[in-house]
Design an enzyme around this catalytic site. Sequence first.
Site, PDB file in Angstrom:
ATOM      1  NE  ARG A 116       0.042  16.356 -13.227  1.00  0.00           N
ATOM      2  CZ  ARG A 116       0.772  15.625 -12.408  1.00  0.00           C
ATOM      3  NH1 ARG A 116       0.540  15.658 -11.116  1.00  0.00           N
ATOM      4  NH2 ARG A 116       1.750  14.868 -12.872  1.00  0.00           N
ATOM      5  CD  GLU A 146       6.291  15.084 -22.986  1.00  0.00           C
ATOM      6  OE1 GLU A 146       5.597  16.106 -22.891  1.00  0.00           O
ATOM      7  OE2 GLU A 146       5.814  13.924 -22.913  1.00  0.00           O
ATOM      8  CD  GLU A 200      -4.742  15.767 -15.819  1.00  0.00           C
ATOM      9  OE1 GLU A 200      -3.561  15.393 -15.681  1.00  0.00           O
ATOM     10  OE2 GLU A 200      -5.447  15.460 -16.773  1.00  0.00           O
ATOM     11  CE  LYS A 209      -1.257  13.322 -14.637  1.00  0.00           C
ATOM     12  NZ  LYS A 209      -1.662  13.796 -15.982  1.00  0.00           N
ATOM     13  CE  LYS A 252       4.799  16.784 -14.676  1.00  0.00           C
ATOM     14  NZ  LYS A 252       4.933  15.511 -15.326  1.00  0.00           N
ATOM     15  CG  ASN A 287      -2.256  15.030 -20.813  1.00  0.00           C
ATOM     16  OD1 ASN A 287      -2.079  14.047 -21.513  1.00  0.00           O
ATOM     17  ND2 ASN A 287      -2.214  14.997 -19.492  1.00  0.00           N
ATOM     18  CG  HIS A 347       0.447  14.263 -23.805  1.00  0.00           C
ATOM     19  ND1 HIS A 347       1.113  15.444 -24.090  1.00  0.00           N
ATOM     20  CD2 HIS A 347       1.317  13.545 -23.033  1.00  0.00           C
ATOM     21  CE1 HIS A 347       2.307  15.427 -23.530  1.00  0.00           C
ATOM     22  NE2 HIS A 347       2.461  14.291 -22.876  1.00  0.00           N
ATOM     23  NE  ARG A 360      -4.076  -1.981   1.973  1.00  0.00           N
ATOM     24  CZ  ARG A 360      -3.996  -2.979   2.841  1.00  0.00           C
ATOM     25  NH1 ARG A 360      -3.115  -2.937   3.802  1.00  0.00           N
ATOM     26  NH2 ARG A 360      -4.812  -3.990   2.750  1.00  0.00           N
ATOM     27  CG  HIS A 403       5.267   9.529 -24.477  1.00  0.00           C
ATOM     28  ND1 HIS A 403       3.895   9.387 -24.402  1.00  0.00           N
ATOM     29  CD2 HIS A 403       5.561  10.670 -23.797  1.00  0.00           C
ATOM     30  CE1 HIS A 403       3.394  10.393 -23.703  1.00  0.00           C
ATOM     31  NE2 HIS A 403       4.377  11.182 -23.317  1.00  0.00           N
ATOM     32  CG  HIS A 420      -1.667   9.405 -24.599  1.00  0.00           C
ATOM     33  ND1 HIS A 420      -2.233   9.870 -23.439  1.00  0.00           N
ATOM     34  CD2 HIS A 420      -0.339   9.497 -24.407  1.00  0.00           C
ATOM     35  CE1 HIS A 420      -1.289  10.230 -22.581  1.00  0.00           C
ATOM     36  NE2 HIS A 420      -0.124  10.011 -23.149  1.00  0.00           N
TER      37      HIS A 420
HETATM   38  P1  NAD Z   1      12.006   5.077 -22.133  1.00  0.00           P
HETATM   39  O1  NAD Z   1      11.876   5.016 -20.683  1.00  0.00           O
HETATM   40  O2  NAD Z   1      11.504   3.935 -22.940  1.00  0.00           O
HETATM   41  O3  NAD Z   1      13.526   5.377 -22.504  1.00  0.00           O
HETATM   42  C1  NAD Z   1      13.873   5.506 -23.851  1.00  0.00           C
HETATM   43  C2  NAD Z   1      14.994   4.529 -24.239  1.00  0.00           C
HETATM   44  O4  NAD Z   1      16.244   5.073 -23.820  1.00  0.00           O
HETATM   45  C3  NAD Z   1      14.900   3.169 -23.614  1.00  0.00           C
HETATM   46  O5  NAD Z   1      15.360   2.209 -24.531  1.00  0.00           O
HETATM   47  C4  NAD Z   1      15.868   3.268 -22.441  1.00  0.00           C
HETATM   48  O6  NAD Z   1      16.360   2.031 -22.017  1.00  0.00           O
HETATM   49  C5  NAD Z   1      16.946   4.119 -23.032  1.00  0.00           C
HETATM   50  N1  NAD Z   1      17.741   4.907 -22.093  1.00  0.00           N
HETATM   51  C6  NAD Z   1      17.319   5.529 -20.976  1.00  0.00           C
HETATM   52  N2  NAD Z   1      18.295   6.283 -20.470  1.00  0.00           N
HETATM   53  C7  NAD Z   1      19.366   6.134 -21.270  1.00  0.00           C
HETATM   54  C8  NAD Z   1      20.672   6.663 -21.277  1.00  0.00           C
HETATM   55  N3  NAD Z   1      21.046   7.577 -20.381  1.00  0.00           N
HETATM   56  N4  NAD Z   1      21.525   6.259 -22.222  1.00  0.00           N
HETATM   57  C9  NAD Z   1      21.136   5.376 -23.164  1.00  0.00           C
HETATM   58  N5  NAD Z   1      19.903   4.857 -23.247  1.00  0.00           N
HETATM   59  C10 NAD Z   1      19.032   5.239 -22.300  1.00  0.00           C
HETATM   60  O7  NAD Z   1      11.227   6.369 -22.712  1.00  0.00           O
HETATM   61  P2  NAD Z   1      11.101   7.863 -22.183  1.00  0.00           P
HETATM   62  O8  NAD Z   1      10.966   8.668 -23.408  1.00  0.00           O
HETATM   63  O9  NAD Z   1      12.122   8.193 -21.191  1.00  0.00           O
HETATM   64  O10 NAD Z   1       9.713   7.838 -21.405  1.00  0.00           O
HETATM   65  C11 NAD Z   1       8.497   7.600 -22.076  1.00  0.00           C
HETATM   66  C12 NAD Z   1       7.476   7.156 -21.061  1.00  0.00           C
HETATM   67  O11 NAD Z   1       7.259   8.200 -20.115  1.00  0.00           O
HETATM   68  C13 NAD Z   1       6.127   6.845 -21.673  1.00  0.00           C
HETATM   69  O12 NAD Z   1       5.667   5.619 -21.181  1.00  0.00           O
HETATM   70  C14 NAD Z   1       5.243   7.972 -21.202  1.00  0.00           C
HETATM   71  O13 NAD Z   1       3.899   7.597 -21.062  1.00  0.00           O
HETATM   72  C15 NAD Z   1       5.871   8.324 -19.882  1.00  0.00           C
HETATM   73  N6  NAD Z   1       5.601   9.695 -19.425  1.00  0.00           N
HETATM   74  C16 NAD Z   1       5.145   9.848 -18.163  1.00  0.00           C
HETATM   75  C17 NAD Z   1       4.910  11.115 -17.666  1.00  0.00           C
HETATM   76  C18 NAD Z   1       4.472  11.293 -16.252  1.00  0.00           C
HETATM   77  O14 NAD Z   1       4.103  12.406 -15.873  1.00  0.00           O
HETATM   78  N7  NAD Z   1       4.521  10.259 -15.428  1.00  0.00           N
HETATM   79  C19 NAD Z   1       5.144  12.239 -18.477  1.00  0.00           C
HETATM   80  C20 NAD Z   1       5.640  12.033 -19.758  1.00  0.00           C
HETATM   81  C21 NAD Z   1       5.845  10.755 -20.233  1.00  0.00           C
HETATM   82  N1  GLY Z   2       2.780  14.595 -18.224  1.00  0.00           N
HETATM   83  C1  GLY Z   2       1.507  15.032 -17.779  1.00  0.00           C
HETATM   84  C2  GLY Z   2       1.415  15.261 -16.327  1.00  0.00           C
HETATM   85  O1  GLY Z   2       2.332  15.014 -15.588  1.00  0.00           O
HETATM   86  O2  GLY Z   2       0.398  15.697 -15.858  1.00  0.00           O
END
Ligand code: NAD
Ligand code: GLY
Length: 370
Positions: A251, A195, A247, A153, A237, A255, A258, A131, A275, A262
Amino acid sequence: MSAVLHPPATPAETLTIALGERSYPIRIGSGLLGRADSFDGVPRSAAAVVVSNTTVAPLYARRVLDLLRGRHRQVELIELPDGEAHKDWHTLNLVFDALLGLGADRKTVLYALGGGVVGDLTGFAAASYMRGVPFVQLPTTLLAQVDSSVGGKTGINHPLGKNMIGAFHQPVAVIADLDTLATLPDRELRAGLAEVIKYGPIADAGFFAWTEANLDALLARDPQALRHAVRRSCEIKAEVVAQDEREAGLRAILNFGHTFGHAIEAGLGYGEWLHGEGVGCGMVLAAALSARLGLLDAASAGRIARLVGRAGLPVLPPRLGAGRWLELMRLDKKAEAGEIRFVLLEAIGRAVLRGAPDETVRALLDAHGA
Ligand code: NAD
Ligand code: GLY
């Protein structure tokens, strides 16, 4: 291969995300994963677990594990498969299997070492294991440093919709070591720039102009430019999240792009487009929709499309057919009673959340060959 982490050239900067008793620092700088004081304020529990993946762990895990062994008696590593396609229930369960196998308790701190996929998934594991246990974000992609590691998130994808299963769970710290960006593939850097580009249109016209002027430096990984981009993005942010953590309204502007993005990710299958690529193309469509609805002038929509294109991100959407687009977008979390709500622009720097007639969206998609 183990990446070289240099000592900091300039001191780290610390922002605070102001959420009362859940406030936490966002540390941004060079060499942070090699410095014990980066972790100041993180609970010194007996046990800690670093969650990473098969790409990032060989680059950075050893350094982090060595450092954390000075803070926790037992430190373990969980290596997950890499990729958006693995941001799912099965991989989440691998984390729970490992935590239970290791005897992790309620005080065990989880460290998410990687990009947004590792961060979102580890955060959700931390939100739900026993939890809720504390977790720290150690973002290693540009996208994670400017966005996903901040704001709490967390979650996983469902085959029918992106990020559909999750929880709000704030980390206890975000430690963004800019040196890790040196090993990031170019395509991932560009995805992160989507982003960065987002923040100007939704909140800060001056930052948008800065991004236009400095895009080439960012693409060339100029350290000062990257540092400014990460800091300003996190500032914006943090301000938005502090005002509307869950949100209820504001917030949603984070998006921008997005809703379309998405739909691309889910429609093509996770991992086909990154993404950030979906978000880049989605911003072009959202700006064009804003113009079509008479909210935004065409010149501003053109500036956004040009910047996305200059960043090497796709500006043309995939052809899914308008019916499929609408079906996918109705599953978006911002939709209400079946009505899709888009983040639209009234000007560069001013965003609004509102619906649009289906026929206008269809006409937009047709005009873009979608
Ligand atoms: P990812 O986590 O898949 O990383 C991209 C690639 O780079 C992967 O293959 C990873 O292994 C590699 N990598 C990571 N760091 C590295 C480094 N320093 N050197 C070499 N390779 C490296 O993708 P991302 O773009 O980081 O994240 C996308 C995800 O984030 C999506 O799932 C999206 O929905 C999520 N997201 C979440 C929020 C939130 O607020 N929580 C906001 C935006 C996006
Ligand atoms: N990336 C959207 C949020 O954090 O609200």
